[in-house]
Design a protein around this motif. Structure first.
Motif: not given
Lengths: 350, 176
Positions: B13-21, B33-44, B66-74
């Motif tokens: 399940g996690l592998a599919i989530t990571i690769l898909g995102n 949208h890319s950043v948000l998908f990236l956050a999901v990838t990191f959490i998975a 998810a908490g800091a790197v994505c915020i930097m992109v933001v």
């Protein structure tokens, strides 16, 4: 009997399912599910009730009576409000990023719910007793920044965008003193397990040994929940409602309730880290431990509410300066002094 | 490490989530949208660490990535003025350079995967319940030099950021 009320319920449920012949793994899964649903219901009911409490506190501080028509003493006022909000239309702005716009208020409760899973509400009453409890809580809580930003950005409105920028800047800035403030306590205990931290406070609460850390934590935590005097994010006199400007109906209510759920989180956390968690003061152990926990938590929530109706909002530049030039150096100094103090005590052989 | 049926299901399940995102990060045309998908990838990916009983690393993954790197992109997104976000994450034409880099990364992964003694790792068995202490001790004993160098690097970055920000202010004041 009352002391072990909730533990007893969990055991009874386990025994009941075991008696029917449910396999152990599924049995555990069901018990865990019941625990999480119980926490969810608890949060929602509390958030509803805290809105009422806030209005009452505000009213009394302004020499008014506050809500008093719906239900006894106006207790059902917020229930009625939610009923109204559910029936309202959720308006989606034409230029909004629709998917992100709609997902954000749905997700806003997720970090809060995940955080509540590790909070010990009483003796043996944490849904999950995690070794890295405090760290887990901070990690999950940091995700909510992103969700606020999603809402503000996707609205595609000037006020929302300014609000979203303020959310990100403020929550990132105040996360640092929050973590550094808690570090003093973690250094003394030598563990990030919340049960260990509470056990270490059996005789002395950490508010007495780490008063500076508590003040830093409390200031940063109030800022993290975007509450007054740090409520620039939704400063209504400047940017209407910040990230929530374009939201209406239940979507807005989700943000609103999440704010109160987050106040519960920070106050529960302060109770655990500085006020001895579920330990009874003065040896009053005939009152169940979870009652003590909630008493301390609500006392802190009351202080947070009083703050809002006492202090004016601070300016944006003051906000950033306060975090980076006052709280962070103070927190670092606190860690330094705590370290030296611990070594001195060890040398003295305490 | 558990090897029950549940952890296998969770892994896939996690592998599919990571690769898909991760795929969506690349193919989304809107960088938000890319950043948000990236956050999901990191959490998975944090979930993967949990599956390996590395709960501390999982929390670090969520907090830092998810908490800091994505915020930097933001921050980056919000500082760049752009009236339309529809086509902000497009493909470039550097096919050969890109293919070369990807081949290099895949080759490196293959080399490391080949050199790792997987059966020994599984046989090593139980992960200690409390990994934080061991990680802390290793960081301040065996790996103290890399640890301090990383700290120094961050300090340099911090001072650099302050100097750049200050310089602008001085210039602006001089202009007035």
């Amino acid at each position: 009997m009352l002391e072990n009320l909730f533990v007893g319920i969990a055991q009874w449920l386990r025994a009941l399912l075991g008696g029917v012949g449910v396999p152990v793994e599924i049995n555990e899964a069901i018990v865990m599910l019941v625990k999480l649903v119980a926490i969810l219901v608890f949060i929602l009911i509390n958030a509803l009730w805290l809105v009422y409490m806030e209005r009452k506190v505000a009213a009394y501080m302004q020499a008014r009576i506050g809500p008093n028509r719906v239900g006894p003493k106006g207790l059902l006022q917020t229930t009625a409000d939610i009923g109204k909000l559910i029936s309202k239309e959720i308006i989606i702005p034409k230029k909004a990023d629709i998917a992100v716009f709609l997902i954000s208020p749905v997700l806003i409760f997720v970090p809060t719910l995940m955080v509540f899973a590790v909070i010990p509400f009483g003796k043996n009453m944490a849904a999950i007793d995690m070794n890295i409890g405090v760290f887990y809580l901070l990690a999950i809580a940091s995700l909510s920044t992103m969700i606020f930003w999603m809402g503000g950005w996707a609205s595609n409105s000037k006020y929302s965008l300014i609000g979203a920028m303020r959310v990100v800047a403020q929550m990132v800035s105040y996360e640092l003193p929050l973590v550094l403030g808690l570090l003093g306590v973690i250094m003394i205990v030598g563990s990030m397990n919340m049960s260990d931290i509470i056990a270490a406070q059996e005789h002395t609460w950490f508010i007495f040994t780490q008063p500076v850390a508590f003040l830093i934590y409390f200031a940063a935590a109030v800022a993290e929940t975007n509450r007054c005097p740090f409520d620039l994010v939704e400063g209504e006199s400047e940017i209407i409602a910040g990230p929530y400007t374009e939201y209406g109906g239940m979507a807005f209510a989700m943000y609103f309730l999440a704010e109160y759920a987050n106040i519960m989180v920070i106050c529960a956390m302060a109770t655990i880290m500085f006020f001895g968690g579920w330990h009874a003061p003065f040896g009053l152990t005939f009152i169940p431990s979870w009652v003590w926990f909630f008493l301390k938590m609500y006392a802190l929530i009351f202080i947070v509410m009083q703050l809002r109706w006492t202090y004016p909002r601070i300016r944006v530049d003051q906000l950033m300066g306060f975090s980076w030039k006052v709280l962070v150096p103070l927190a670092l100094a606190n860690i330094f002094i705590t370290g030296i103090g611990m070594k001195i005590y060890q040398a003295m052989g305490w | 490490m558990e090897t029950s049926i549940y952890s296998v299901i969770a892994f896939y399940g996690l592998a599919i989530t990571i690769l898909g995102n991760a795929t969506l990060v690349i193919f989304a045309r809107n960088i938000v949208h890319s950043v948000l998908f990236l956050a999901v990838t990191f959490i998975a990916m944090g979930g993967l660490f949990l599956l390996l009983d590395a709960d501390f690393l999982a929390a670090v993954q969520v907090l830092v990535y998810a908490g800091a790197v994505c915020i930097m992109v933001v921050f980056g997104i919000m500082l760049i003025q752009r009236s339309d976000m529809k086509a902000t994450n497009l493909f470039n034409r550097q096919t050969f350079a890109g293919a070369g880099l990807v081949a290099l990364v895949v080759a490196m992964c293959a080399v490391f995967a080949g050199r790792t003694a997987w059966t020994d790792l599984v046989a090593a068995g139980e992960v200690p319940a409390n990994t934080v202490q061991a990680i802390g001790e290793l960081m301040l004993s065996k790996y103290v030099i890399p640890f301090e160098v990383a700290a120094l690097l961050l300090l340099v970055a911090l001072i650099g950021a302050i100097v750049i920000a200050r310089d602008e202010e001085v210039k602006a004041n001089a202009g007035n």
